[in-house]
Design an enzyme around this catalytic site. Sequence first.
Site, PDB file in Angstrom:
ATOM      1  N   HIS A 197      -7.756  -4.783  -2.010  1.00  0.00           N
ATOM      2  CA  HIS A 197      -6.631  -4.063  -1.443  1.00  0.00           C
ATOM      3  C   HIS A 197      -6.320  -4.516  -0.007  1.00  0.00           C
ATOM      4  O   HIS A 197      -7.228  -4.818   0.752  1.00  0.00           O
ATOM      5  CB  HIS A 197      -6.943  -2.557  -1.440  1.00  0.00           C
ATOM      6  CG  HIS A 197      -5.800  -1.719  -0.989  1.00  0.00           C
ATOM      7  ND1 HIS A 197      -4.826  -1.286  -1.861  1.00  0.00           N
ATOM      8  CD2 HIS A 197      -5.440  -1.262   0.233  1.00  0.00           C
ATOM      9  CE1 HIS A 197      -3.935  -0.585  -1.181  1.00  0.00           C
ATOM     10  NE2 HIS A 197      -4.285  -0.561   0.084  1.00  0.00           N
ATOM     11  N   ASP A 207      -9.579  -2.986  -6.523  1.00  0.00           N
ATOM     12  CA  ASP A 207      -8.785  -2.083  -5.695  1.00  0.00           C
ATOM     13  C   ASP A 207      -8.759  -0.719  -6.362  1.00  0.00           C
ATOM     14  O   ASP A 207      -8.359  -0.589  -7.525  1.00  0.00           O
ATOM     15  CB  ASP A 207      -7.358  -2.652  -5.566  1.00  0.00           C
ATOM     16  CG  ASP A 207      -6.434  -1.752  -4.760  1.00  0.00           C
ATOM     17  OD1 ASP A 207      -6.900  -0.718  -4.237  1.00  0.00           O
ATOM     18  OD2 ASP A 207      -5.237  -2.088  -4.661  1.00  0.00           O
ATOM     19  N   SER A 231       0.837  -1.201   0.000  1.00  0.00           N
ATOM     20  CA  SER A 231       0.000   0.000   0.000  1.00  0.00           C
ATOM     21  C   SER A 231       0.878   1.260   0.000  1.00  0.00           C
ATOM     22  O   SER A 231       1.746   1.371  -0.863  1.00  0.00           O
ATOM     23  CB  SER A 231      -0.935  -0.072   1.200  1.00  0.00           C
ATOM     24  OG  SER A 231      -1.990   0.805   1.033  1.00  0.00           O
TER      25      SER A 231
END
Length: 365
Positions: A335, A305, A153
């Site tokens: 995600h 995502d 991320s």
Amino acid sequence: MGYKTLCFGFFCILFAYCIYSPIPEDVEEPWKVRIISAMIKMTTFVGTICENIGLLKYEELLATLSTVHYTKAVSDENITVIDTKFSDIPVRLYLPKKKSERQRPAVIFIHGGAFVLGSYKIAAYDDLNRWTANKIGAVVVGIDTRICIMGDSSGGTLAATVTQLLQNDLNFKDKIKAQALMYPGLQSLDTLLPSHQKYQHGPILTREMIIKLVCLYVTEDKVLLQAALRNEHMPTESRHLFKFANWSDFLPEKYKKNHVYIEPVLGKLNASYPALVDSRLSPLLVNDTQLQSLPLTYVVTCEHDLLRDDSLIYISRLRKVGVKVTHEHIEKGVHGALSFTRAPVFLNLGLKIRDKYINWLEENL
Ligand SMILES: *[C@@H]1O[C@H](CO)[C@@H](O)[C@H](O)[C@H]1NC(C)=O
Ligand SMILES: *[C@@H]1O[C@H](CO)[C@@H](O)[C@H](O)[C@H]1NC(C)=O
Ligand SMILES: *[C@@H]1O[C@H](CO)[C@@H](O)[C@H](O)[C@H]1NC(C)=O
Ligand SMILES: *[C@@H]1O[C@H](CO)[C@@H](O)[C@H](O)[C@H]1NC(C)=O
């Protein structure tokens, strides 16, 4: 008693409301993803209320909640685990105990959390790092060894940035053997890429939440947030950067369909935030010459995502200049899966991604 019942009733209604928000049909483990998304939405809802009544800031609430999952540095029969500091920066080291026949590889792991939250202490990350140390006998120190920089991320954003900075610095060039980027955000220039639009309400991340957190990393001034939500946050003199993140040029056809490229609107903000044009926050904003020198790259993208297209654009650009990229696209993925590998939010997807990544490390590091 009455008050508690009322609160409990309120939370049940809120949870029911959140859990019935639609999610894509072909997501893997749909009920778990629903529950995680609902928990995140509820937290955002409660956080917004707390912030509006002046009790606690949104990000403070999130930070407090994430400490629930913190672990201590505990060694086991295979690995010595130490919490220490490198130049005042807290780090946790995982040192395999078993003797190694060959020079040990190293992995530098950068955790996610939208730049403002999270820690390497989070249980799911601690598990992942132990697993890495165990499986491939890697340590997290040293600079003249075989190093992979990995992050998930926003940690993936930072991993991409660090790799770019090191590769373009003569003192460190070619010290990094590989980078592994797990569903990273790679730009904040355009907040309306096709995936940002398609997944604006989740699952997991919502557009508003991610813009809010990334803006907080830049400034607390809400004016930026409002402008970024409208995609009108970039300064007048930034138009030359558009070509680096122009999805119309770099997205595979399949993801472009039904979308029309519209340039972000310039010059609407009076205040100037240099971070917005800084490639350290948006690694996509470097030119091809700077990309060319990058090492072997591993990228995981998940179909469902919001940040999917950031990576797809980066992959196209890297391949175009000849960088070797291994791309793992998870069709039913969402995600953040690597951080959902501990009860109460356990996704098998997280372990699947972990195993694919470890296999790749074993073969390439
Ligand atoms: C230590 O390594 C052995 C062999 O790989 C494994 O079976 C065992 O589960 C490991 N112990 C821990 C605590 O992870
Ligand atoms: C974006 O890409 C499209 C398609 O190649 C092109 O027509 C457009 O001029 C580009 N815009 C910018 C600002 O780079
Ligand atoms: C920007 O600044 C100018 C001059 O200081 C002012 O007239 C204008 O109203 C401001 N615009 C916004 C959107 O705040
Ligand atoms: C690419 O960017 C670097 C750093 O900003 C700059 O020194 C170089 O001249 C640029 N190269 C090209 C071809 O624009």
